[in-house]
Design an enzyme around this catalytic site. Structure first.
Site, short mmCIF file in Angstrom:
data_model
loop_
_atom_site.label_atom_id
_atom_site.label_comp_id
_atom_site.label_asym_id
_atom_site.label_seq_id
_atom_site.Cartn_x
_atom_site.Cartn_y
_atom_site.Cartn_z
CG ASN A 156 -0.35 -0.08 2.52
OD1 ASN A 156 0.71 -0.68 2.67
ND2 ASN A 156 -0.96 0.54 3.50
CD GLU A 252 6.04 -0.68 12.76
OE1 GLU A 252 4.94 -0.15 13.02
OE2 GLU A 252 7.03 -0.57 13.50
CB CYS A 286 -1.58 0.45 8.65
SG CYS A 286 -0.30 1.68 8.52
P1 NAD Z 1 0.71 -9.04 3.49
O1 NAD Z 1 0.94 -9.48 4.88
O2 NAD Z 1 -0.18 -9.85 2.63
O3 NAD Z 1 2.11 -8.94 2.70
C1 NAD Z 1 3.17 -8.17 3.19
C2 NAD Z 1 4.47 -8.72 2.65
O4 NAD Z 1 4.66 -10.04 3.17
C3 NAD Z 1 4.53 -8.85 1.14
O5 NAD Z 1 5.81 -8.49 0.68
C4 NAD Z 1 4.28 -10.32 0.92
O6 NAD Z 1 4.85 -10.80 -0.27
C5 NAD Z 1 5.01 -10.92 2.10
N1 NAD Z 1 4.60 -12.29 2.47
C6 NAD Z 1 3.46 -12.94 2.14
N2 NAD Z 1 3.47 -14.18 2.66
C7 NAD Z 1 4.64 -14.31 3.34
C8 NAD Z 1 5.23 -15.34 4.10
N3 NAD Z 1 4.61 -16.52 4.26
N4 NAD Z 1 6.43 -15.13 4.66
C9 NAD Z 1 7.06 -13.96 4.51
N5 NAD Z 1 6.57 -12.93 3.79
C10 NAD Z 1 5.36 -13.10 3.22
O7 NAD Z 1 0.19 -7.51 3.57
P2 NAD Z 1 -0.31 -6.56 2.42
O8 NAD Z 1 -1.65 -7.04 1.94
O9 NAD Z 1 0.77 -6.34 1.41
O10 NAD Z 1 -0.48 -5.20 3.23
C11 NAD Z 1 -1.62 -4.90 3.96
C12 NAD Z 1 -1.39 -5.06 5.45
O11 NAD Z 1 -0.24 -4.29 5.84
C13 NAD Z 1 -2.53 -4.49 6.27
O12 NAD Z 1 -2.81 -5.37 7.33
C14 NAD Z 1 -1.99 -3.18 6.79
O13 NAD Z 1 -2.58 -2.70 7.96
C15 NAD Z 1 -0.56 -3.53 6.99
N6 NAD Z 1 0.26 -2.31 7.05
C16 NAD Z 1 0.75 -1.92 8.26
C17 NAD Z 1 1.50 -0.76 8.36
C18 NAD Z 1 2.09 -0.32 9.67
O14 NAD Z 1 3.01 0.50 9.65
N7 NAD Z 1 1.62 -0.81 10.80
C19 NAD Z 1 1.73 0.00 7.21
C20 NAD Z 1 1.20 -0.43 6.00
C21 NAD Z 1 0.47 -1.60 5.93
#
Ligand code: NAD
Length: 477
Positions: A156, A252, A286
């Site tokens: 995002n 995060e 987020c």
């Molecule tokens: P996601 O967890 O689906 O993916 C995040 C990353 O993890 C991607 O690079 C993905 O390829 C990788 N990933 C997927 N499966 C994995 C595994 N088994 N092992 C290791 N890595 C893996 O999240 P998303 O859909 O890309 O993002 C949305 C989420 O991110 C929401 O929950 C949002 O709240 C959160 N977010 C949090 C913050 C914060 O600062 N707290 C900021 C932005 C987004």
């Protein structure tokens, strides 16, 4: 506005070399659904090589003033390519162009702050001589790099959140293996080119693209990775924490952010800010406002104003200057949001505005007559949907804000000092924003949640603390 990237096969970046793979995956323009780039899909050996390169790089000197110079150069490099990068973000995320420009500016600032922090990493004197038997001893602490940091980032905010990991990690003297989100990797690859030109020593930043679960597993299974810094969903965050073993982990994660609007709030200002922060990046932020609790004395007028502002938003092509809400990241996510809203309606919620899906677009939607048991309140929607309800008692509203598995940030509009202090003491979050929404963030503040929202802080100064170890040196004189 510059033109889009041509369809090309973007390589992995390992040990200072671009490595183009035969197996690729498509990156789509989220508005047109056309392919804008192909990214190389890393194999196990590539990930192993990336970690080895990162480990070897640490053995070579990279002084704080050199880190400062590289990070400053990279910040300038981002600014020079601002329009090109903003266009990529508008295409690969579907983020409106004005917001995309804002992300590039913030990413540059994040690197600049990281550069400045590179020169301020220090320990402190420890008065060990005050303990009986230690009269002749003196001690100080130093902060030393953790080593190889694996950085895994979400779709995002794919540029600035990468900078929030790479910037502090490099500033602290670490090496990085970056795994950007597979649906939005192009901006991270452009950032890597910028770092290459900025004079980053070979092996300090390595980039491996491809499917999250596979690359994640290979990184987690590699004992030469010393720390994982992850931003993404709680589900994957938990998995990383479980598999990281005794290694450091910074997480995060998500949120279902609440904002309270008290009876003394400026209705015009609060309703405008709440509407803006509920729907920017189509709610895929987020700290997007998801739950709004409005004092019953001002509820009617607040809702009228919030609806007016919401209805003025232009939904459509992210590259159109007038657009404030673009597509969601994928149609399946828009369908999920549609299902959650329909479920809430069946459970008694009213649609004040919006409530319809058109392919990958979901209208900015305000729901009323909601309760904390509905999925749209309890879970993280991560879409353009906000649930508004009333309260008349401050203890009750604090309890309702806290009735959540998450705790990243919350907002409170009030000038009632006693209420603000009570909220500051009792609301269970990493950050409470007074007279603004949960969605406020600047890049040098400590940022990170409690409960299911994660652990560890970002913001370069704070991330550097996470990415360094404190070592004490004791002299027996
Ligand atoms: P996601 O967890 O689906 O993916 C995040 C990353 O993890 C991607 O690079 C993905 O390829 C990788 N990933 C997927 N499966 C994995 C595994 N088994 N092992 C290791 N890595 C893996 O999240 P998303 O859909 O890309 O993002 C949305 C989420 O991110 C929401 O929950 C949002 O709240 C959160 N977010 C949090 C913050 C914060 O600062 N707290 C900021 C932005 C987004």
């Amino acid at each position: 506005m510059t033109t889009t990237v041509s369809i090309e096969n973007l390589g992995l970046f390992i040990d200072g070399q671009w490595r183009v793979k035969r197996t690729t995956s498509d990156v789509l323009n989220k508005y047109t659904q056309q392919v804008i780039a192909k990214i190389s899909v890393a194999e196990e050996q590539d990930v192993r090589d990336a970690v080895t390169a990162a480990k070897q790089a640490i053995t070579k000197s990279f002084h704080p003033y050199e880190r400062y110079a590289v990070l400053k150069n990279a910040a300038e490099g981002l600014r020079e390519r601002l329009e090109e990068l903003a266009t990529i973000l508008a295409e690969e995320v579907g983020k409106p162009i004005s917001e995309s420009r804002g992300e590039v500016e913030r990413a540059a600032l994040t690197l600049e702050i990281s550069a400045e922090e590179a020169k301020r990493i220090h320990g402190e004197g420890v008065p060990v001589e005050s303990a009986p038997g230690s009269e002749n001893r003196q001690a100080f602490t130093r902060r030393v790099p953790v080593g190889v940091v694996a950085a895994i980032t979400p779709f995002n905010v794919p540029l600035n959140l990468v900078c929030h990991k790479v910037g502090p990690a490099l500033a602290a003297g670490n090496s990085v293996v970056l795994k950007p989100a597979e649906v939005t990797p192009v901006s991270a690859i452009m950032l890597t080119e910028i770092f290459e030109k900025a004079g980053l020593p070979v092996g300090r930043l390595n980039v491996v693209t491809g499917a999250g679960p596979k690359i994640g597993n290979w990184l987690l299974g590699n004992d030469d990775v010393d720390m994982f810094t992850f931003t993404g969903s709680p589900k994957i965050g938990r998995l990383i924490k479980e598999k990281a073993g005794l290694r450091k982990v910074a997480l995060e994660l998500g949120n279902n952010s609440a904002t309270i609007v008290h009876k003394d709030a400026d209705i015009e200002q609060s309703a405008t800010l709440v509407a803006q922060k509920s729907f920017n990046n189509a709610g895929q932020v987020c700290i997007s406002v998801q739950r709004v609790y409005v004092h019953e004395d001002i509820y009617e007028s607040f809702l009228i104003k919030m609806k007016d502002v919401t209805n003025s938003f232009v939904v459509g092509d992210p590259k159109n200057e007038a657009t404030s809400i673009g597509p969601m990241i994928a149609e399946k996510e828009a369908v999920r949001v549609e299902n959650w809203v329909n479920e809430a309606i069946k459970e008694g919620a009213n649609v004040e505005t919006g409530g319809k899906r058109d392919g990958v677009f979901y209208e900015p939607t305000i729901l009323s007559n909601v309760n904390n048991d509905m999925k749209v309140c309890r879970e993280e929607v991560f879409g353009p949907v906000v649930a508004v309800s009333t309260y008349n008692d401050v203890d009750d509203v604090i309890a309702r804000v806290n009735d959540s598995e998450y705790g990243l940030q919350a907002g409170l509009f009030t000038n009632d000092l006693a209420f603000a202090m009570k909220a500051a003491n009792q609301i269970e979050v990493g950050g409470l924003i007074i007279n603004d929404t949960s969605g406020y963030r600047v890049d040098h503040m400590p940022y990170g949640g409690v409960k299911k929202s994660g652990s560890g802080k970002e913001g370069p100064k704070y991330a550097i603390e996470e990415m360094t170890e404190e070592r004490i040196v004791v002299f027996n004189l």
